[in-house]
Design an enzyme around this catalytic site. Sequence first.
Site, mmCIF file in Angstrom:
data_model
loop_
_atom_site.group_PDB
_atom_site.id
_atom_site.type_symbol
_atom_site.label_atom_id
_atom_site.label_comp_id
_atom_site.label_asym_id
_atom_site.label_seq_id
_atom_site.Cartn_x
_atom_site.Cartn_y
_atom_site.Cartn_z
ATOM 1 N N PRO A 1 0.832 -1.143 0.091
ATOM 2 C CA PRO A 1 0.104 0.134 -0.106
ATOM 3 C C PRO A 1 0.807 1.336 0.055
ATOM 4 O O PRO A 1 0.356 2.422 0.031
ATOM 5 C CB PRO A 1 -0.813 -0.162 1.310
ATOM 6 C CG PRO A 1 -0.012 -0.943 2.099
ATOM 7 C CD PRO A 1 0.739 -1.871 1.305
ATOM 8 N N ARG B 1 -3.761 -7.878 -20.157
ATOM 9 C CA ARG B 1 -4.449 -7.332 -21.046
ATOM 10 C C ARG B 1 -3.648 -6.601 -22.204
ATOM 11 O O ARG B 1 -3.958 -6.303 -23.337
ATOM 12 C CB ARG B 1 -5.364 -6.318 -20.579
ATOM 13 C CG ARG B 1 -6.691 -7.084 -19.692
ATOM 14 C CD ARG B 1 -7.602 -6.038 -19.160
ATOM 15 N NE ARG B 1 -8.820 -6.033 -20.425
ATOM 16 C CZ ARG B 1 -8.950 -4.707 -20.917
ATOM 17 N NH1 ARG B 1 -8.261 -3.585 -20.727
ATOM 18 N NH2 ARG B 1 -9.812 -4.707 -21.897
ATOM 19 N N ASP C 1 -10.785 1.143 -24.631
ATOM 20 C CA ASP C 1 -11.446 1.179 -23.423
ATOM 21 C C ASP C 1 -10.997 2.525 -22.527
ATOM 22 O O ASP C 1 -10.129 3.364 -23.066
ATOM 23 C CB ASP C 1 -10.541 0.185 -22.534
ATOM 24 C CG ASP C 1 -11.283 -1.253 -22.775
ATOM 25 O OD1 ASP C 1 -12.524 -1.259 -23.045
ATOM 26 O OD2 ASP C 1 -10.414 -2.372 -22.612
ATOM 27 N N GLU D 1 1.518 -8.039 9.041
ATOM 28 C CA GLU D 1 2.014 -6.548 9.133
ATOM 29 C C GLU D 1 2.844 -6.059 7.973
ATOM 30 O O GLU D 1 3.314 -4.848 7.873
ATOM 31 C CB GLU D 1 2.824 -6.126 10.425
ATOM 32 C CG GLU D 1 1.913 -5.988 11.638
ATOM 33 C CD GLU D 1 0.889 -5.081 11.631
ATOM 34 O OE1 GLU D 1 1.281 -3.797 11.149
ATOM 35 O OE2 GLU D 1 -0.420 -5.168 11.693
HETATM 36 N N1 SAM Z 1 1.520 -2.674 7.954
HETATM 37 C C1 SAM Z 1 1.701 -2.350 6.216
HETATM 38 C C2 SAM Z 1 1.727 -0.925 6.272
HETATM 39 O O1 SAM Z 1 0.916 -0.258 7.131
HETATM 40 O O2 SAM Z 1 1.942 -0.358 5.134
HETATM 41 C C3 SAM Z 1 0.283 -2.925 5.694
HETATM 42 C C4 SAM Z 1 0.330 -4.518 5.583
HETATM 43 S S1 SAM Z 1 -1.000 -5.204 4.773
HETATM 44 C C5 SAM Z 1 -2.029 -5.641 6.169
HETATM 45 C C6 SAM Z 1 -0.517 -6.820 4.200
HETATM 46 C C7 SAM Z 1 0.030 -6.910 2.870
HETATM 47 O O3 SAM Z 1 -0.778 -6.897 1.881
HETATM 48 C C8 SAM Z 1 1.127 -6.060 2.506
HETATM 49 O O4 SAM Z 1 2.303 -6.302 2.798
HETATM 50 C C9 SAM Z 1 0.887 -6.001 0.880
HETATM 51 O O5 SAM Z 1 1.622 -7.084 0.328
HETATM 52 C C10 SAM Z 1 -0.671 -6.088 0.557
HETATM 53 N N2 SAM Z 1 -1.760 -5.054 0.697
HETATM 54 C C11 SAM Z 1 -2.238 -4.353 1.442
HETATM 55 N N3 SAM Z 1 -2.780 -3.462 0.962
HETATM 56 C C12 SAM Z 1 -2.441 -3.275 -0.494
HETATM 57 C C13 SAM Z 1 -2.529 -2.197 -1.271
HETATM 58 N N4 SAM Z 1 -3.364 -1.215 -1.339
HETATM 59 N N5 SAM Z 1 -1.807 -2.524 -2.567
HETATM 60 C C14 SAM Z 1 -0.789 -3.558 -2.709
HETATM 61 N N6 SAM Z 1 -0.650 -4.409 -1.722
HETATM 62 C C15 SAM Z 1 -1.411 -4.084 -0.496
#
Ligand code: SAM
Length: 255
Positions: free
Chosen positions: A89, A154, A169, A116
Site C-alpha cells: 500500500p 491485457r 477502453d 504487518e
Molecule cells: N503494515 C503495512 C502498512 O501499514 O503499510 C500493511 C500490511 S498489509 C495488512 C499486508 C500486505 O497486504 C502488504 O504487505 C501488501 O503486500 C498487501 N497490501 C495491502 N494493501 C495493499 C494495497 N493497497 N496495494 C498493494 N498491496 C497491498
Amino acid sequence: MRFDVLTLFPGLFPPYLDQGVLGRGIRDGLVSVEIHDIRDEGEGKHRTVDDVPFGGGAGMVMKPGPIVRWIRRLETDGARHTRVVLLSPQGPRLTNETAMRLAGEDRIILVCGRYEGIDDRVREHFVDEEVSIGDYVLTGGELPALVLLDVVSRFVPGVVGNDESVRSDSLYDGLLKYPQYTQPRDFEGIGVPDVLLSGDHGRIAAWRREATLRRTASLRPDLLDRAKLTESERAIFDASVHRNAGTHEHLGGGA
Ligand code: SAM
C-alpha cells in the site's frame, strides 16, 4: 511473458486464473503464471515465515530469508530479465502506464505480503519497484497481485482477442469510454440515443467522441490535463466542465 507469484496463500490464485480472458491467454501460452508457496522456503522444522517486530508493536512481520531465497531461486532458474515487484500500500498507485510498461518485461516476480507486511530490507535491497492498487490496506498482497496480473496481461498482444477493444477502453487515451447499450431498444420504458440506431457511422463516431468528452468532463475532469485533444474537442470538454459545475450532468451524453 511469465509471472512468478510468491505468496503464503497459493490456493487463492487458480480459481481466478483458470477463467475468462486471462485463463484463455494462459492456455494459449501467451502468459504463464507460476504460483510459489513462500513457506516452502520457511525456516526450521515448522517452516517459519514470520516473527515479532523488533522494537515491539502489534502483529507479525514476514522474515526476509524465505522471500529472498525464493527470489534467488527464480532468478538463477535461467531467467535473465526478471523484474521483482512488491505489492504494497506504500507504493505508487497502479496505472495503465505502469501496466503497459510491465507488459514489456519478459518475466516478473510478484511478492505478496501478509500480516504487518514484510521486513523492510526486502523492499530496500531485493525488489525493483513497489506497486499499490489504491489508498487502502488489504489483508494481503494476493488480490493486488491478481489485479496487476490481469491489467498487465491485457496489454500482452493477443490476450484480448481484439486489440482495438483494449485501445478503445477507458483511460487508454486518457479519457473515459462513451456509454454503450445493447438489446432491448426499450428497457422498461428507457430508450437509447437515436443516433446509435441510425446506421450512420459518421454520426455515430461523432456522437461517441462527444459523449467521451462530456462523460470525462463530468466524472473525471482531472484527466483533462493529460488528454490529447483538438481545439474543438477541448472547447466541448471545457463547456461540459463549466456546465457540470454545481450540477450533475446526464451521463449518457445526449442524442
Ligand atoms: N503494515 C503495512 C502498512 O501499514 O503499510 C500493511 C500490511 S498489509 C495488512 C499486508 C500486505 O497486504 C502488504 O504487505 C501488501 O503486500 C498487501 N497490501 C495491502 N494493501 C495493499 C494495497 N493497497 N496495494 C498493494 N498491496 C497491498
